[in-house]
Write a protein that holds these residues in place. Structure first.
Motif, PDB file in Angstrom:
ATOM      1  N   THR A  65       0.830  -1.198   0.000  1.00 19.46           N
ATOM      2  CA  THR A  65       0.000   0.000   0.000  1.00 19.46           C
ATOM      3  C   THR A  65       0.868   1.253   0.000  1.00 19.46           C
ATOM      4  OG1 THR A  65      -0.155  -0.285   2.395  1.00 19.46           O
ATOM      5  CG2 THR A  65      -2.010  -1.043   1.087  1.00 19.46           C
ATOM      6  N   THR A  91       0.916   3.733   1.998  1.00 18.02           N
ATOM      7  CA  THR A  91       1.471   3.805   3.352  1.00 18.02           C
ATOM      8  C   THR A  91       1.514   2.391   3.909  1.00 18.02           C
ATOM      9  OG1 THR A  91       0.529   6.016   3.716  1.00 18.02           O
ATOM     10  CG2 THR A  91       1.205   4.765   5.668  1.00 18.02           C
ATOM     11  N   TRP A 100       1.369  -0.727   6.074  1.00 16.82           N
ATOM     12  CA  TRP A 100       0.782  -0.894   7.400  1.00 16.82           C
ATOM     13  C   TRP A 100       0.911  -2.337   7.857  1.00 16.82           C
ATOM     14  CZ3 TRP A 100      -3.304  -4.324   7.718  1.00 16.82           C
ATOM     15  CH2 TRP A 100      -3.984  -4.605   6.524  1.00 16.82           C
ATOM     16  N   ASP A 101       0.659  -2.541   9.128  1.00 21.25           N
ATOM     17  CA  ASP A 101       0.739  -3.875   9.720  1.00 21.25           C
ATOM     18  C   ASP A 101      -0.102  -3.871  10.994  1.00 21.25           C
ATOM     19  OD1 ASP A 101       1.439  -6.501  10.214  1.00 21.25           O
ATOM     20  OD2 ASP A 101       3.593  -6.135  10.332  1.00 21.25           O
ATOM     21  N   PHE A 102      -0.287  -5.023  11.581  1.00 19.98           N
ATOM     22  CA  PHE A 102      -1.054  -5.132  12.816  1.00 19.98           C
ATOM     23  C   PHE A 102      -0.523  -6.295  13.635  1.00 19.98           C
ATOM     24  CE2 PHE A 102      -2.882  -7.752   9.612  1.00 19.98           C
ATOM     25  CZ  PHE A 102      -3.543  -8.809  10.213  1.00 19.98           C
ATOM     26  N   ALA A 141       3.664  -6.313  14.805  1.00 20.87           N
ATOM     27  CA  ALA A 141       3.801  -5.569  13.556  1.00 20.87           C
ATOM     28  C   ALA A 141       5.270  -5.237  13.302  1.00 20.87           C
ATOM     29  CB  ALA A 141       2.977  -4.285  13.624  1.00 20.87           C
ATOM     30  N   ARG A 164       6.295   0.298   9.984  1.00 22.54           N
ATOM     31  CA  ARG A 164       5.034   0.277   9.248  1.00 22.54           C
ATOM     32  C   ARG A 164       3.942   0.880  10.129  1.00 22.54           C
ATOM     33  NH1 ARG A 164       5.562  -3.321   4.821  1.00 22.54           N
ATOM     34  NH2 ARG A 164       3.288  -3.471   4.581  1.00 22.54           N
ATOM     35  N   GLN A 165       2.985   1.544   9.508  1.00 24.08           N
ATOM     36  CA  GLN A 165       1.900   2.150  10.269  1.00 24.08           C
ATOM     37  C   GLN A 165       1.118   1.068  11.001  1.00 24.08           C
ATOM     38  OE1 GLN A 165      -0.519   5.212   8.349  1.00 24.08           O
ATOM     39  NE2 GLN A 165      -2.357   4.308   9.234  1.00 24.08           N
ATOM     40  N   LEU A 166       0.916   1.244  12.292  1.00 23.38           N
ATOM     41  CA  LEU A 166       0.220   0.248  13.094  1.00 23.38           C
ATOM     42  C   LEU A 166      -1.289   0.449  12.996  1.00 23.38           C
ATOM     43  CD1 LEU A 166       0.423  -2.096  15.128  1.00 23.38           C
ATOM     44  CD2 LEU A 166       0.431  -0.376  16.951  1.00 23.38           C
ATOM     45  N   VAL A 167      -1.985  -0.625  12.609  1.00 25.32           N
ATOM     46  CA  VAL A 167      -3.443  -0.626  12.542  1.00 25.32           C
ATOM     47  C   VAL A 167      -3.965  -1.486  13.687  1.00 25.32           C
ATOM     48  CG1 VAL A 167      -5.432  -1.383  11.175  1.00 25.32           C
ATOM     49  CG2 VAL A 167      -3.487  -0.287  10.046  1.00 25.32           C
TER      50      VAL A 167
END
Length: 265
Positions: free
Chosen positions: A108, A110, A112-114, A121, A125-128
């Motif tokens: 993506t 941006t 992201w990961d979770f 994560a 990476r942007q934390l979701v």
């Protein structure tokens, strides 16, 4: 031989089971049917059991949804379901499945990961939030859930199984060299790391499997011999960047027998 085992599917069925058990001539015919929006039907024999199958391009069947305990579907989907004999004892579903690739393959804008399944994560990476991710995945798999439940409603006396879409291929090299329709997207955005792809796949199946079980549809996992130690699809069991190949198809049929879903006559 009885006509009590049916397999219904689209490209996942074609590139794996049909590639292994159908003649080259028929396999090519089915590919042409898929391309030209025609339904293919036939059968094959394995271990003295007859497997009937129905195969088509999923776009031919239209959109489905499951809301308020009601399956909403097109007349084309209803007609396709009704092609199965009413006395079917076992129905194996390999329809849809591209949802997993669409959600996980391409990076993506941006990244992201979770956090999921004890796997944190990736830093940077942007934390979701996990619940937000699961909520999104539930929506992404709604049509697949609707498809499977429709078969169980239509055939209440049959054992209905959803055969999982193959797990993500672990080898980045294999995916990049076999991009199918994703080449331009890979060039522009890149490929997600395997750990993120596998996490998304597992999280998507968490709700999907539980929801199907509630309605009497059991989920059949990927064959163990087709997987790496990390749970990804082995390259020698893969076709393109998201399908299983004939080796995978053979392993699925073997898994059915091991699970006593069918037995040799």
């Amino acid at each position: 031989m009885n006509n009590d085992i049916w397999v219904v599917g689209n490209s996942q069925l074609h590139q794996s089971i049909l590639a292994e058990y159908c003649s080259k001539e028929n396999y090519l015919k089915y590919a042409d049917d898929w391309k030209n929006q025609r339904i293919s039907s036939g059968s094959f024999i394995e271990n003295d059991r007859k497997f009937n199958f129905l195969f088509c391009n999923m776009t031919l069947l239209g959109d489905l949804s499951f809301t308020g305990n009601v399956v909403h579907h097109t007349s084309q989907m209803g007609d396709f379901v009704n092609l199965i004999n009413k006395d079917a004892k076992i129905i194996l579903i390999m329809l849809r499945g591209n949802e997993f690739a669409f959600e996980s393959l391409v990076e993506t804008t941006t990244p992201w990961d979770f956090n999921y399944g004890g796997i944190p994560a990736i830093k940077g990476r942007q934390l979701v939030k996990k619940n937000d991710a699961l909520s999104h995945f539930k929506k992404a798999t709604n049509a697949l859930i609707a498809t499977c439940i429709l078969y169980k409603i239509s055939f209440p006396n049959a054992a209905v199984y959803h055969i999982v879409a193959p797990p993500p291929i672990e080898s980045d090299k294999h995916i990049i060299e076999n991009p199918e329709g994703f080449s331009l997207l890979f060039e522009k955005f890149g490929l997600r790391p395997f750990s993120v792809r596998k996490k998304i796949y597992s999280a998507m199946y968490e709700n999907l499997s539980a929801e199907l079980h509630r309605y009497g549809v059991e989920t059949l996992e990927a064959p163990a011999d087709a997987l790496t130690e990390s749970g990804g699809l082995r390259s020698d069991f893969a076709s393109g960047c998201l399908h299983g190949n004939k080796n995978y198809g053979r392993s699925i049929i073997s898994l059915l027998e091991k699970r006593n879903i069918y037995a040799s006559l």
